[in-house]
Design an enzyme around this catalytic site. Structure first.
Site, PDB file in Angstrom:
ATOM      1  N   ASN A  25     -15.520-154.296  -7.947  1.00  0.00           N
ATOM      2  CA  ASN A  25     -14.571-154.119  -9.056  1.00  0.00           C
ATOM      3  C   ASN A  25     -13.721-152.852  -8.937  1.00  0.00           C
ATOM      4  OD1 ASN A  25     -16.482-152.233  -9.553  1.00  0.00           O
ATOM      5  ND2 ASN A  25     -16.987-152.903 -11.636  1.00  0.00           N
ATOM      6  N   ASP A  31     -22.054-152.855  -6.255  1.00  0.00           N
ATOM      7  CA  ASP A  31     -22.610-153.568  -7.409  1.00  0.00           C
ATOM      8  C   ASP A  31     -23.224-154.899  -6.993  1.00  0.00           C
ATOM      9  OD1 ASP A  31     -20.291-155.192  -7.073  1.00  0.00           O
ATOM     10  OD2 ASP A  31     -19.142-153.706  -8.206  1.00  0.00           O
ATOM     11  N   HIS A 317     -33.297-145.194   2.460  1.00  0.00           N
ATOM     12  CA  HIS A 317     -32.264-144.423   1.764  1.00  0.00           C
ATOM     13  C   HIS A 317     -32.614-142.936   1.657  1.00  0.00           C
ATOM     14  CE1 HIS A 317     -35.401-145.306  -1.024  1.00  0.00           C
ATOM     15  NE2 HIS A 317     -34.926-144.400  -1.862  1.00  0.00           N
ATOM     16  N   ASP A 318     -33.816-142.545   2.054  1.00  0.00           N
ATOM     17  CA  ASP A 318     -34.227-141.136   2.008  1.00  0.00           C
ATOM     18  C   ASP A 318     -34.199-140.489   3.389  1.00  0.00           C
ATOM     19  OD1 ASP A 318     -34.819-141.282  -0.732  1.00  0.00           O
ATOM     20  OD2 ASP A 318     -36.872-141.958  -0.342  1.00  0.00           O
TER      21      ASP A 318
END
Ligand code: NOJ
Length: 544
Positions: A25, A31, A317-318
């Site tokens: 968006n 998202d 993600h770390d």
């Protein structure tokens, strides 16, 4: 002995960090609709489950690991209807959705904490961990994993609450049966919506005993987890994976007991700490101890055999990007990314691919203003105040900072890598014009197709899932090699971990005729040599 068969042993999981995957968006943040639009890409890769980092309502102090409503989606990511649609659309492609459960703490904006702070006689007060103390003198020296004290003073109550992470992430009190009941109810609500499993954030911290300075692996931990599992997960055939930084193989066997009383498996991190100075933090860099890496990964392979199940990962993600960390993100980026993938995917356990790993995405080096991660920014401030040289601080951030993993997914060579039509929440890695999915999908020998093939091989050869593991050349300082065997079938994995050519000699039992299953160089050398970062996986045709 063949391990009990389970779907989650036979699948490959893909981790999505929603805010960095695909924006639909134009607000610069990834998202759920963005993910939905990319399901065909994931189906093409061949994965069977998506681990979604948290998408629940959150003030985003720690990018969603601070939840203020477990039963709603953060508007930044979409709505519950979008989540339902994602679960359904993924199911059509035989992909399950694994949610991230953050049960050690909530956001300080969660209604439970807002209530708790109102007074000691509030019904929610005992949902959190409170201790007496004078302003300026916390109850004890427990530190937060994100820096500073783990205690925060609330003047209205004249007490401190515990936060093992940021001050906006107060720890839940698992000793309170009401807390546990609420959590089980919430989990069952998600199971009923059709999720395929859960990843449990820092789950080994929930049974902390702060007065005794115990945080991980508290005495009541397994009692709590067995109750949790009995009243929730065991209702369905789920993949459950606990994040356990302090796990040894002995501990992992408790968590991942084949009797199913706790989790399917855990993420253990012993290999992840092999490039830091012993006894110090992840920011105190040291060269990777390769011999230890071989030893540690092999130990987990053999010790869990038949008694628990491994998860296999280089990235999340770390963590920094593996190709920059233990591969070579320059001249041999493609070869080394494929080598690292081959090494991991040939082992026993469930492999996890972190978004962009399948493209060989790399670390970044930004000026400090471009970073967003709370842990990294706290570290920068703390070490600056302590007088560390900026160069040294930035070297730690470039090497270990979590934002390395969080730059937007590189879809194509258009503006912002096709991630967003707006301004991304964190800068895109400038190398997106040459490293991106669109490009890799057009090249038959790309890293993407190498991952696709590894995932396919796992589906075709049961030995890769259930076979016994044996390390080859344990003393070799450059080669990581092993065999997998099951019912007379043998697979050989040979990986040169470094940038120089090295010789090897197979034992007599493995010199028979072989079928090459996958490799990262087009041609095969006639001699027993491995070129820089060369990886080869063979199947022995005639078994010894
Ligand atoms: C572990 C998560 O992986 C990390 O991203 C988060 O910051 C902490 N747990 C706190 O929830």
């Amino acid at each position: 002995m063949m391990d009990n068969k389970k779907w989650w042993k036979e699948t490959v999981v893909y981790q999505i960090y929603p805010r960095s995957f695909q924006d639909s968006n134009g607000d610069g943040i990834g998202d759920l609709k963005g993910i939905l639009n990319r399901l065909d890409y994931l189906e093409k890769l061949g994965i069977g489950a998506i681990w979604l980092s948290p998408v629940c309502k959150s003030p985003q102090d720690d990018n969603g690991y601070d939840i203020s409503d477990y039963q709603d989606i953060d508007p930044m990511f979409g709505s519950l209807a979008d989540m339902d649609a994602l679960i359904q659309e993924a199911a059509k492609r035989n992909i399950k959705i694994v949610m991230d459960l953050v049960l050690n703490h909530t956001s300080d904006e969660h209604p439970w904490f807002v209530e708790a702070k109102k007074g000691k006689d509030n019904p929610y007060y005992d949902y959190y961990v409170w201790r007496d103390g004078e302003p300026g003198t916390p109850p004890n020296e427990l530190g937060s994993i994100f820096g500073g004290s783990a205690w925060e003073y609330v003047p209205e109550l004249g007490q401190y609450f515990l936060h093992l992470f940021s001050v906006k992430q107060p720890d839940l009190n698992w000793a309170n049966p009401k807390v546990r009941e609420e959590i089980y109810h919430m989990i069952n609500w998600w199971i009923d919506r059709g999720v395929g499993g859960f990843r449990l954030d820092v789950i080994d911290l929930i049974a902390k005993e702060p007065d005794r300075l115990i945080t991980g692996n508290g005495p009541k931990l397994h009692e709590y987890i067995q109750e949790l599992s009995r009243l929730t997960f065991r209702r369905a055939d789920l993949l459950t994976v606990g994040e356990t930084w302090g796990a040894t193989p002995e501990i992992a066997k408790l968590f991942s007991n084949p009797d199913g009383s706790e989790f399917s498996m855990v993420f253990q991190f012993e290999h992840i700490g092999l490039d830091e100075q012993p006894g110090k933090s992840k920011w105190d860099l040291a060269p990777l101890d390769f011999m230890k890496l071989k030893h540690v990964l092999s130990k987990w392979q053999t010790e869990l055999k038949g008694e628990a199940w491994n998860s296999l990962f280089w990235n999340n993600h770390d963590l920094p990007r593996i190709v920059s960390r233990w591969g070579n993100d320059g001249e041999y980026r493609v070869e080394s990314a494929k080598m690292l993938a081959t090494l991991l995917h040939g082992m026993q356990g469930t492999p996890y691919v972190y978004q962009g790993e399948e493209l060989g995405m790399t670390n970044v080096q930004y000026p400090i203003e471009e970073y967003r991660d709370i842990e990294l920014l706290n570290l920068h401030k703390e070490r600056t105040d302590q007088g560390y040289p900026q160069e040294e601080i930035m070297a730690s951030i470039y090497t270990k900072g979590r934002d390395n993993a969080r730059t937007p997914m590189q879809w194509d060579a258009t503006a912002e890598a096709g991630f967003t039509t707006g301004t991304p929440w964190i800068r895109v890695n400038p190398n997106y014009t040459s490293i991106n999915a669109e490009q890799e999908l057009t090249e038959a020998d790309s890293i993407f197709y190498h991952y696709q093939k590894l995932i396919q091989l796992r589906k075709e050869h049961e030995v890769i899932i259930y076979g016994d593991y044996e390390l080859l050349f344990p003393e070799d300082a450059h080669i990581f090699a092993y065999t997998r065997t099951l019912d007379g079938e043998t697979i050989i994995v040979l990986c040169n971990f470094y940038g120089e050519q090295v010789p090897y000699a197979l034992p007599d039992s493995l010199t028979g005729e072989k079928e090459l299953l996958i490799a990262n160089y087009k041609d095969e050398l006639p001699q027993y040599l491995l070129r820089p970062y060369e990886a080869r996986m063979y199947r022995l045709k005639v078994n010894p």
